[in-house]
Design an enzyme around this catalytic site. Structure first.
Site, PDB file in Angstrom:
ATOM      1  N   ASP A  81       0.829  -1.208   0.000  1.00  0.00           N
ATOM      2  CA  ASP A  81       0.000   0.000   0.000  1.00  0.00           C
ATOM      3  C   ASP A  81       0.865   1.260   0.000  1.00  0.00           C
ATOM      4  O   ASP A  81       2.061   1.233   0.277  1.00  0.00           O
ATOM      5  CB  ASP A  81      -0.945   0.013   1.198  1.00  0.00           C
ATOM      6  CG  ASP A  81      -0.203  -0.114   2.536  1.00  0.00           C
ATOM      7  OD1 ASP A  81       0.837  -0.804   2.580  1.00  0.00           O
ATOM      8  OD2 ASP A  81      -0.665   0.471   3.536  1.00  0.00           O
ATOM      9  N   GLU A 139      -0.636  -1.893   5.193  1.00  0.00           N
ATOM     10  CA  GLU A 139       0.255  -1.833   6.357  1.00  0.00           C
ATOM     11  C   GLU A 139       0.190  -0.482   7.042  1.00  0.00           C
ATOM     12  O   GLU A 139       0.351  -0.387   8.257  1.00  0.00           O
ATOM     13  CB  GLU A 139       1.701  -2.123   5.925  1.00  0.00           C
ATOM     14  CG  GLU A 139       2.679  -2.304   7.075  1.00  0.00           C
ATOM     15  CD  GLU A 139       3.156  -1.000   7.697  1.00  0.00           C
ATOM     16  OE1 GLU A 139       3.381  -0.971   8.922  1.00  0.00           O
ATOM     17  OE2 GLU A 139       3.306  -0.013   6.959  1.00  0.00           O
ATOM     18  N   GLU A 140      -0.043   0.571   6.258  1.00  0.00           N
ATOM     19  CA  GLU A 140       0.085   1.934   6.768  1.00  0.00           C
ATOM     20  C   GLU A 140      -1.085   2.396   7.638  1.00  0.00           C
ATOM     21  O   GLU A 140      -0.911   3.297   8.457  1.00  0.00           O
ATOM     22  CB  GLU A 140       0.226   2.917   5.603  1.00  0.00           C
ATOM     23  CG  GLU A 140       1.488   2.734   4.767  1.00  0.00           C
ATOM     24  CD  GLU A 140       2.746   3.195   5.486  1.00  0.00           C
ATOM     25  OE1 GLU A 140       2.644   3.679   6.627  1.00  0.00           O
ATOM     26  OE2 GLU A 140       3.823   3.062   4.907  1.00  0.00           O
ATOM     27  N   ARG A 178      18.008  -6.896  14.380  1.00  0.00           N
ATOM     28  CA  ARG A 178      17.930  -6.665  15.819  1.00  0.00           C
ATOM     29  C   ARG A 178      17.087  -7.765  16.440  1.00  0.00           C
ATOM     30  O   ARG A 178      15.987  -8.050  15.973  1.00  0.00           O
ATOM     31  CB  ARG A 178      17.290  -5.304  16.121  1.00  0.00           C
ATOM     32  CG  ARG A 178      17.128  -4.997  17.602  1.00  0.00           C
ATOM     33  CD  ARG A 178      18.410  -4.528  18.231  1.00  0.00           C
ATOM     34  NE  ARG A 178      18.290  -4.332  19.661  1.00  0.00           N
ATOM     35  CZ  ARG A 178      19.209  -3.716  20.405  1.00  0.00           C
ATOM     36  NH1 ARG A 178      20.293  -3.224  19.829  1.00  0.00           N
ATOM     37  NH2 ARG A 178      19.049  -3.571  21.701  1.00  0.00           N
ATOM     38  N   HIS A 364       7.953   8.685   4.513  1.00  0.00           N
ATOM     39  CA  HIS A 364       6.724   9.476   4.618  1.00  0.00           C
ATOM     40  C   HIS A 364       6.948  10.943   4.246  1.00  0.00           C
ATOM     41  O   HIS A 364       6.091  11.783   4.522  1.00  0.00           O
ATOM     42  CB  HIS A 364       6.094   9.374   6.012  1.00  0.00           C
ATOM     43  CG  HIS A 364       5.606   7.992   6.358  1.00  0.00           C
ATOM     44  ND1 HIS A 364       4.591   7.755   7.252  1.00  0.00           N
ATOM     45  CD2 HIS A 364       5.987   6.755   5.915  1.00  0.00           C
ATOM     46  CE1 HIS A 364       4.383   6.442   7.348  1.00  0.00           C
ATOM     47  NE2 HIS A 364       5.229   5.828   6.539  1.00  0.00           N
TER      48      HIS A 364
END
Length: 396
Positions: A81, A139-140, A178, A364
């Site tokens: 998306d 996802e956003e 991580r 973004h």
């Protein structure tokens, strides 16, 4: 050797990866509205020896690569998306959909994953186990596509999930990982403060919600400094304070919106409790009426330590010519709905350096862009991890 074949074929297809990324970049779609992108993805697999399911959890696409040989089932996830941002890059393949932009790299994720999946399909007779490709929508935008795809059975029979994100703020050529808590959990809120309007010259005859709102802004900043353990990580940001009016008129109400991030779900709950407490206190102190809407959404992303170390080692051992280093990094402040997969199964989410030459803009941002060399690096990195997982850790 199967790993060498995969790497060589991916390299040969690098130009196609870039072409796909640019096509998707030109044609972005917002979360939960990605119908054409989902169709494009499904059509890519037509006439390939693979099972494709569309409409999974909404616009999601599931691709199952069955090697025919017993083994574990590994899911690889990529999102597709875009964001409600007006693009300002001046790229020759800039968005044709005004006000919508791939400003986070999901076009790159889909491009590398399509070519990686295609190549794994070509080599599946030499592999063990099963590979599930998760092409995830939305996802956003909370509640996000991951939850809906999980509810629709995307993880049925899956043992582990891998994912990756291209990062414009990380050096191209680096692959970073991580263990444990790796990306923040997120919440957001909307606070409407209702007072009583009046003339600016006579505030004693009104009840100014702007003053109450200003105190709220200051008070919530004490949550992190005075309510959290110093070893906990949290952020509260007021991103919008809608108090616009006329200079000599006291408004009836103001609306504030805020963002919450925390490196731990318990920490996030503490912040939520304190925001609600402060809102109640503002009501009592200023005699206003508050309406607080609070949404706790994406959880903290937790990378399974053993799987993450296995992924990092596999990428290092592959000795990829375009990877300069595989490094452990610090936890990342943004949030990711990949976190929902990590709550269901031992999973790992890594980062692919994608810093472009020249000016670097954050994710973004209207001028966000990536170094397209990162596409091949992502495909080869996740491909290396998948081969190692399937061939060396399979069920017999």
């Amino acid at each position: 050797m199967i790993l060498g074949k995969l790497m060589d074929r991916l390299k040969d297809k690098e130009e196609r990866m870039v072409e796909i990324r640019r096509h998707l970049h030109e044609n972005p779609e917002l979360s939960f509205q990605e119908t054409e992108t989902a169709k494009y993805i499904a059509e890519f697999y037509e006439e390939k020896d693979v099972e494709v399911e569309t409409g999974v959890g909404g616009n999601g696409v599931k691709v199952t690569i069955d090697t025919g040989t017993p083994g574990k089932t590994l899911a690889l996830r990529a999102d597709f998306d875009a964001l409600p941002i007006l693009e300002e890059t001046d790229l020759p393949f800039a968005s044709k959909n005004e006000g919508v932009m791939h400003a986070c790299g999901h076009d790159a994720h889909t491009a590398y994953m399509l070519i990686l999946a295609e190549t794994l399909i070509e080599l599946k007779d030499e592999l063990k186990g099963t590979i599930v490709i998760i092409h995830q929508h939305a996802e956003e935008l909370p509640p996000g596509g991951a939850q809906r795809m999980i509810a629709d059975g995307i993880l049925d029979g899956v043992d582990n999930v891998l994912g990756a994100h291209v990062m414009s703020n990380m050096e191209t050529g680096k692959v970073l990982y991580r263990e444990k808590e790796s990306m923040t959990g997120r919440g957001f809120f909307k606070l409407t403060i209702k007072g009583s309007g009046g003339h600016g010259s006579s505030p004693h005859l009104a009840n100014d919600p702007i003053v109450a709102g200003a105190h709220f802004v200051s008070e919530v900043q004490t949550i992190v400094s005075r309510r959290l353990n110093p070893f906990e990580a949290g952020v509260v940001t007021i991103g919008s304070f809608d108090g616009k009016g006329v200079f000599n008129v006291i408004k009836d109400q103001v609306v504030l919106e805020g963002d919450v991030r925390a490196m731990g779900d318990d920490t996030k709950k503490t912040i939520e409790k304190e925001i609600k407490r402060i809102s109640s206190g503002i009501e009592a102190t200023f005699g206003v009426t508050n309406v607080l809407e609070y949404k706790d959404d994406y959880p903290t992303l937790y990378n399974d330590p053993e799987l993450t170390r296995q992924v990092a080692k596999a990428i290092k051992d592959a000795n990829l010519s375009n990877v300069t280093s595989v490094e452990r990094c610090e936890p990342q402040p943004p949030s990711e709905d990949f976190a929902y997969y990590t709550k269901e199964l031992p999973s790992s989410f890594i980062y692919i350096g994608a810093a472009p030459e020249g000016q670097i803009y954050p994710h973004h941002h209207p001028k966000f862009d990536i170094n397209e060399d990162s596409l091949l690096i992502a495909a080869q990195s996740i491909g290396s991890a998948a081969i190692d997982y399937l061939m060396n850790d399979s069920k017999e």
